[in-house]
Write an enzyme that holds these catalytic residues in place. Structure first.
Site, PDB file in Angstrom:
ATOM      1  N   HIS A   1      -7.162  -0.013  14.563  1.00  0.00           N
ATOM      2  CA  HIS A   1      -8.367  -0.063  13.736  1.00  0.00           C
ATOM      3  C   HIS A   1      -8.010  -0.606  12.361  1.00  0.00           C
ATOM      4  O   HIS A   1      -6.838  -0.706  11.983  1.00  0.00           O
ATOM      5  CB  HIS A   1      -9.019   1.321  13.626  1.00  0.00           C
ATOM      6  CG  HIS A   1      -8.120   2.373  13.030  1.00  0.00           C
ATOM      7  ND1 HIS A   1      -7.137   3.016  13.760  1.00  0.00           N
ATOM      8  CD2 HIS A   1      -8.055   2.906  11.781  1.00  0.00           C
ATOM      9  CE1 HIS A   1      -6.512   3.891  12.998  1.00  0.00           C
ATOM     10  NE2 HIS A   1      -7.052   3.843  11.777  1.00  0.00           N
TER      11      HIS A   1
ATOM     12  N   GLU B   1      -7.997  10.290  13.500  1.00  0.00           N
ATOM     13  CA  GLU B   1      -8.686  10.155  12.220  1.00  0.00           C
ATOM     14  C   GLU B   1     -10.203  10.210  12.432  1.00  0.00           C
ATOM     15  O   GLU B   1     -10.762   9.430  13.203  1.00  0.00           O
ATOM     16  CB  GLU B   1      -8.331   8.829  11.552  1.00  0.00           C
ATOM     17  CG  GLU B   1      -6.856   8.633  11.281  1.00  0.00           C
ATOM     18  CD  GLU B   1      -6.553   7.252  10.721  1.00  0.00           C
ATOM     19  OE1 GLU B   1      -5.389   6.982  10.432  1.00  0.00           O
ATOM     20  OE2 GLU B   1      -7.506   6.434  10.579  1.00  0.00           O
TER      21      GLU B   1
ATOM     22  N   HIS C   1       0.838  -1.199   0.000  1.00  0.00           N
ATOM     23  CA  HIS C   1       0.000   0.000   0.000  1.00  0.00           C
ATOM     24  C   HIS C   1       0.871   1.246   0.000  1.00  0.00           C
ATOM     25  O   HIS C   1       1.913   1.279   0.655  1.00  0.00           O
ATOM     26  CB  HIS C   1      -0.883   0.045   1.253  1.00  0.00           C
ATOM     27  CG  HIS C   1      -2.022  -0.914   1.241  1.00  0.00           C
ATOM     28  ND1 HIS C   1      -3.285  -0.576   0.813  1.00  0.00           N
ATOM     29  CD2 HIS C   1      -2.097  -2.220   1.613  1.00  0.00           C
ATOM     30  CE1 HIS C   1      -4.090  -1.615   0.930  1.00  0.00           C
ATOM     31  NE2 HIS C   1      -3.384  -2.630   1.412  1.00  0.00           N
TER      32      HIS C   1
ATOM     33  N   HIS D   1      -3.808  -1.030  11.566  1.00  0.00           N
ATOM     34  CA  HIS D   1      -2.697  -0.198  12.016  1.00  0.00           C
ATOM     35  C   HIS D   1      -3.091   0.626  13.233  1.00  0.00           C
ATOM     36  O   HIS D   1      -4.260   0.729  13.600  1.00  0.00           O
ATOM     37  CB  HIS D   1      -2.233   0.739  10.892  1.00  0.00           C
ATOM     38  CG  HIS D   1      -3.251   1.787  10.523  1.00  0.00           C
ATOM     39  ND1 HIS D   1      -4.388   1.496   9.812  1.00  0.00           N
ATOM     40  CD2 HIS D   1      -3.291   3.127  10.756  1.00  0.00           C
ATOM     41  CE1 HIS D   1      -5.092   2.592   9.619  1.00  0.00           C
ATOM     42  NE2 HIS D   1      -4.456   3.607  10.190  1.00  0.00           N
TER      43      HIS D   1
ATOM     44  N   HIS E   1     -11.193   7.332  14.898  1.00  0.00           N
ATOM     45  CA  HIS E   1     -10.050   6.522  15.310  1.00  0.00           C
ATOM     46  C   HIS E   1      -9.083   7.459  16.035  1.00  0.00           C
ATOM     47  O   HIS E   1      -8.327   8.190  15.406  1.00  0.00           O
ATOM     48  CB  HIS E   1      -9.366   5.883  14.098  1.00  0.00           C
ATOM     49  CG  HIS E   1     -10.337   5.250  13.141  1.00  0.00           C
ATOM     50  ND1 HIS E   1     -10.232   5.401  11.770  1.00  0.00           N
ATOM     51  CD2 HIS E   1     -11.441   4.486  13.350  1.00  0.00           C
ATOM     52  CE1 HIS E   1     -11.209   4.749  11.173  1.00  0.00           C
ATOM     53  NE2 HIS E   1     -11.959   4.193  12.120  1.00  0.00           N
TER      54      HIS E   1
END
Length: 266
Positions: free
Chosen positions: A231, A201, A152, A195, A225
């Site tokens: 999460h 967030e 990613h 992560h 988050h």
């Protein structure tokens, strides 16, 4: 006689994300219509008013930053073009109002609301000069980048606007979107990875289904988050991501999720 309400924030900069219905926004610099899938930024100290379009209900999200201003992220190795391009940001259409009638100006100052009354329109600015001006942006114009090999890219590759903090490398606020795109990574768990993060967030959904939470996360909803809280995808996304063939596929045109990300705790 009822006074017409006008708003102003002395505390920070407003970033408005339209999710349902269109906003008719009047500012001292002119008018702009903000439709679902678009964002608007109204700077500190600028008077504005929001009306409904044809009386239809509206819903969305609002972020206020108290330090600095939003700007385009530095593109680094990407080079000259990509992500949100300057040419796609629109300023209000020139317009002014010459009315002698009571207006109530509501000022957000140090977290409190104060009001005063004027006997003429605050939107009587015939002309202005400078670059301190509200603007809007259609998220459909975002030029998405992604990995074409494996693993990613950091979600910061989807940053539309950033408000830098005084600490290098982290932002007071990032506005990040997750639009339609091709997914091609090989030898990779393709859903967003599990992560923990030094940033806080806040996620919202404008339309469609978010790939990591297809059930229960609806347009107009939100998830939070907090800093260093683990999460990631839900069980359904994990099972699909673990068993799907490693073939290119496209996350649909109807998808538009976003994230407010900040180095501050919330």
């Amino acid at each position: 006689q009822w006074a017409i309400a006008v708003c102003i924030t002395s505390d920070g900069v407003f970033l408005i994300v339209a999710e349902l219905g269109s906003l008719d926004v009047t500012t001292e610099m002119g008018k702009m219509t903000v439709m679902p899938g678009e964002i608007a930024v109204i700077q500190r100290g600028i008077r504005f008013r929001v009306n409904l379009v044809d009386g239809a209900p509206i819903r969305g999200y609002l972020l206020e930053v108290y330090s600095g201003h939003f700007k385009l992220p530095d593109l680094g190795p990407i080079g000259a073009n990509g992500l949100a391009n300057p040419r796609d940001f629109l300023h209000p259409c020139a317009w002014f109002e010459d009315r002698s009638t009571p207006f109530t100006v509501v000022n957000k100052f140090l977290g409190n609301l104060y009001e005063c009354t004027t006997q003429s329109s605050p939107f009587d600015v015939v002309a202005w000069h400078g670059n301190y001006v509200p603007y809007k942006y259609d998220l459909a114009h975002f030029n998405t980048f992604n990995t074409v090999s494996f693993d990613h890219a950091d979600p910061s590759i989807f940053t539309v606007l950033t408000c830098p903090s005084l600490e290098p490398g982290v932002a007071a606020a990032d506005f990040v979107i997750f639009p339609w795109r091709w997914v091609t990574a090989e030898h990779t768990f393709r859903p967003p990875y599990y992560h923990r993060n030094c940033m806080s967030e806040f996620m919202g959904l404008i339309r469609g289904q978010y790939e990591a939470k297809e059930e229960g996360f609806c347009p107009g909803g939100a998830t939070l988050h907090s800093c260093m809280t683990p999460h990631g995808p839900d069980r359904l996304a994990f099972e699909k991501g673990s068993s799907a063939p490693m073939e290119p596929f496209r996350i649909g045109e109807s998808t538009m999720a976003f994230m407010f990300e900040s180095t501050f705790l919330f």
